[in-house]
Design an enzyme around this catalytic site. Structure first.
Site, short mmCIF file in Angstrom:
data_model
loop_
_atom_site.label_atom_id
_atom_site.label_comp_id
_atom_site.label_asym_id
_atom_site.label_seq_id
_atom_site.Cartn_x
_atom_site.Cartn_y
_atom_site.Cartn_z
N THR A 72 0.85 -1.19 0.00
CA THR A 72 0.00 0.00 0.00
C THR A 72 0.89 1.25 0.00
OG1 THR A 72 -1.78 -1.13 1.16
CG2 THR A 72 -1.72 1.27 1.37
N ASN A 156 -6.41 -8.68 -8.02
CA ASN A 156 -6.53 -9.40 -6.75
C ASN A 156 -7.88 -10.09 -6.56
OD1 ASN A 156 -6.99 -6.49 -6.72
ND2 ASN A 156 -7.70 -6.76 -4.64
N GLN A 190 0.02 -9.18 -6.39
CA GLN A 190 -0.60 -10.51 -6.51
C GLN A 190 0.12 -11.39 -7.52
OE1 GLN A 190 -2.95 -11.79 -4.67
NE2 GLN A 190 -3.72 -9.97 -3.61
N SER A 210 4.51 -7.02 -2.37
CA SER A 210 4.07 -7.07 -0.96
C SER A 210 4.69 -8.28 -0.28
CB SER A 210 2.54 -7.20 -0.93
OG SER A 210 2.11 -7.45 0.38
N HIS A 212 3.81 -9.98 2.47
CA HIS A 212 2.97 -11.06 3.01
C HIS A 212 2.16 -11.80 1.95
CE1 HIS A 212 -1.14 -9.07 3.30
NE2 HIS A 212 -0.37 -8.04 2.99
N THR A 248 13.54 4.33 10.51
CA THR A 248 14.47 3.22 10.79
C THR A 248 13.97 1.95 10.12
OG1 THR A 248 15.06 4.25 12.87
CG2 THR A 248 15.54 1.90 12.67
N CYS A 335 -10.32 -6.34 1.68
CA CYS A 335 -10.83 -5.05 2.17
C CYS A 335 -12.36 -4.97 2.14
CB CYS A 335 -10.25 -3.89 1.37
SG CYS A 335 -9.21 -4.35 0.03
N1 PLP Z 1 -2.05 -4.36 -4.31
C1 PLP Z 1 -2.77 -5.46 -4.49
C2 PLP Z 1 -3.09 -5.91 -5.87
C3 PLP Z 1 -3.21 -6.21 -3.38
O1 PLP Z 1 -3.93 -7.30 -3.58
C4 PLP Z 1 -2.88 -5.76 -2.09
C5 PLP Z 1 -3.38 -6.48 -0.90
O2 PLP Z 1 -4.41 -7.10 -0.91
C6 PLP Z 1 -2.11 -4.60 -1.96
C7 PLP Z 1 -1.71 -3.92 -3.08
C8 PLP Z 1 -1.74 -4.08 -0.60
O3 PLP Z 1 -0.75 -4.88 0.00
P1 PLP Z 1 -0.30 -4.64 1.51
O4 PLP Z 1 -1.20 -5.47 2.33
O5 PLP Z 1 1.14 -5.11 1.56
O6 PLP Z 1 -0.41 -3.20 1.80
#
Ligand code: PLP
Length: 389
Positions: A72, A156, A190, A210, A212, A248, A335
Site C-alpha cells: 500500500t 486481486n 498478486q 508485498s 505477506h 528506521t 478489504c
Molecule cells: N495491491 C494489491 C493488488 C493487493 O492485492 C494488495 C493487498 O491485498 C495490496 C496492493 C496491498 O498490499 P499490503 O497489504 O502489503 O499493503
C-alpha cells in the site's frame, strides 16, 4: 476441526525458512542500520543482502530497490512520488495520472484523493467483460500532461493478467513520438508468486511487491524505481532508503521479504501444480453446483485464483457458512470482506447485481492439496444447496 485455508490472496503464511532467517534480527542482531558500530553494520549488511536478493528477483540494480512498510505504501509512494516531482519542478503543474478501473484501493484511493484536492487530474481505463484493460482506450487517454500510467499486473479479485509488455510498448511509443517521459508503474502484489517480474523484460519504470503475499512477513513492501525515473519521497525524515523512504528500517521484515523472494523463485516449477488444482476445482464446481459461474478469464488468469458466483446465494452468508465448516474463502478482496462494499472490480466487468452479490474468491496456496479441493467441493455443494433452500 481441520481447517482449509483458501484465501492466499488476502495473505500467505510466512514460510518457516523465512521466519528462521528473520528471528535473529529481533533480539540478537538488533542494531540500527544507521549506526557506525558493529551492531549497526550487522543490520546494514542484512539489508544489503536482502536488497541483492530483491534486485536479482526483479533483474535490476540494487539502487533501484526501495523497501517500504507495505505494498500500500509502495503504491502511494509511486503516485505521490511522481506528483511531487512534477510539482517541485513547477508548482503550478497539475500532472495527469492514468490507471485502470480495477486497481487495488491503494492505487485508486490516493489518485481519487489528490484529484479531489486539485493536485492532479486522472482517468480510469475501462476493462473488457473478462477484465482486460482496453488498450485503445488507454491510447486515447494519453496526453501532454500525462505523467504516470499505473496498471496492475494481475488483479486481486478475478486474477486477470494484464499484458504489461504491450502497455509498456504503447507508452514508450507515445513518449518517443511526443518527446515525453511518461512513467509506467505496475502493482505486482498478486503476481510475484507466479509471473515473471524481470523489470527490464516487462519494460516498467516502477513495480510494487508485498511481503505477506509471497510467503514473507506482513508490514513490508518493495518499490522498484528505475534509475533515471527519480521520484520525490512520501515520508520525510532521516533519509533512509536513499532519502526515498525515511524511518528506521524494519530489518526482520526486510530480511524476510528478501528470503521469501528467493524461495518463490526456486519454487517456480511447482506453480503448475497450483493451477492444475485450481482448474480441477473450477471444473468440479461447474459440474456439480448448478447456476454457478466463473468471473474473469480462464485463459489469462493468475494460477491460484478462482472467482465464482453462486446465483441466489448471498456471498457474506456463504463465506460465514463455509467458515463454520472449516473452509476459509473470501467475499471478494480482503478489504471488502469487513466493509461489506460491492466490488468495484465486478462492477467494472458489467456484472449484474445478482452475480456480484453472490460471488466469492477462492485462492489456493503452495500447501493446498488434492484432498483439500475434494473436501472444498463437497462442502461448497452442500452449503450452496442449504443456503438456496
Ligand atoms: N495491491 C494489491 C493488488 C493487493 O492485492 C494488495 C493487498 O491485498 C495490496 C496492493 C496491498 O498490499 P499490503 O497489504 O502489503 O499493503
Amino acid at each position: 476441526m481441520e481447517r482449509i485455508y483458501l484465501d492466499n490472496s488476502a495473505s500467505t503464511p510466512t514460510a518457516k525458512e523465512v521466519l528462521r532467517k528473520m528471528m535473529p534480527y529481533f533480539s540478537e542482531k538488533y542494531g540500527n542500520a544507521s549506526s557506525l558500530h558493529f551492531f549497526g553494520q550487522e543490520a546494514q549488511s542484512a539489508i544489503d543482502e536482502a536488497r541483492t536478493k530483491a534486485s536479482k528477483f526483479l533483474s535490476c540494480n540494487q539502487e533501484e530497490v526501495f523497501f517500504t512498510g507495505s505494498a500500500t505504501e509502495a503504491n502511494n509512494l509511486a503516485i505521490v512520488g511522481v506528483m511531487r516531482k512534477i510539482r517541485k519542478q513547477n508548482k503550478n503543474a497539475i500532472p495527469h495520472i492514468i490507471t485502470s478501473s480495477i486497481e487495488h484501493e491503494s492505487i485508486l484511493e490516493p489518485i481519487k484523493y489528490y484529484t479531489k484536492m486539485g493536485y492532479i487530474t486522472s482517468d480510469f481505463i475501462p476493462v473488457s467483460k473478462e477484465g482486460f484493460v482496453l488498450l485503445e482506450e488507454l491510447k486515447n487517454l494519453l496526453k501532454e500532461e500525462t505523467a504516470l500510467v499505473s496498471v496492475m499486473y494481475a488483479n486481486n479479485e478475478i486474477g486477470t493478467i494484464q499484458n504489461i509488455k504491450e502497455i509498456s510498448l504503447l507508452i514508450r511509443k507515445f513518449n518517443k513520438e511526443n518527446n515525453k517521459e511518461i512513467l509506467f508503474h505496475t502493482d505486482a502484489a498478486q503476481s510475484a508468486n507466479f509471473l515473471n517480474c524481470d523489470t527490464k523484460e516487462l519494460g516498467v519504470d516502477m513495480l510494487t511487491i508485498s511481503g505477506h503475499k509471497v510467503y514473507g512477513p506482513k508490514g513490508v513492501g518493495i518499490l522498484f524505481v528505475k534509475k533515471g525515473a527519480e521520484i520525490e519521497p512520501l515520508i520525510l525524515g532521516s533519509k533512509q532508503e536513499a532519502g526515498v523512504r525515511s524511518g528506521t528500517e524494519n530489518i526482520p521484515a526486510i530480511v524476510g521479504v528478501g528470503a521469501a523472494l528467493e524461495i518463490i523463485e526456486k519454487e517456480r516449477k511447482n506453480i503448475e501444480k497450483i493451477s492444475f488444482l485450481r482448474d480441477k476445482l473450477a471444473e468440479e464446481i461447474l459440474k456439480s453446483i448448478e447456476n454457478s459461474k466463473i468471473n474473469g478469464s480462464m485463459k489469462k488468469r493468475i494460477h491460484h485464483n478462482l472467482n465464482v458466483s453462486f446465483l441466489g446465494v448471498d456471498r457474506e452468508d456463504l463465506v460465514v457458512a463455509l467458515d463454520i465448516l472449516g473452509i476459509a474463502v473470501s467475499a471478494g478482496a480482503a478489504c471488502y470482506s469487513k466493509a461489506l462494499k460491492t466490488s468495484h472490480v465486478l462492477s467494472a466487468l458489467g456484472l449484474p447485481e445478482e452475480e456480484k452479490k453472490s460471488s466469492i474468491r477462492i485462492t489456493l496456496g503452495r500447501s493446498t492439496t488434492e484432498d483439500d479441493i475434494k473436501k472444498t467441493v463437497d462442502i461448497l455443494k452442500k452449503t450452496v444447496e442449504n443456503l438456496r433452500r
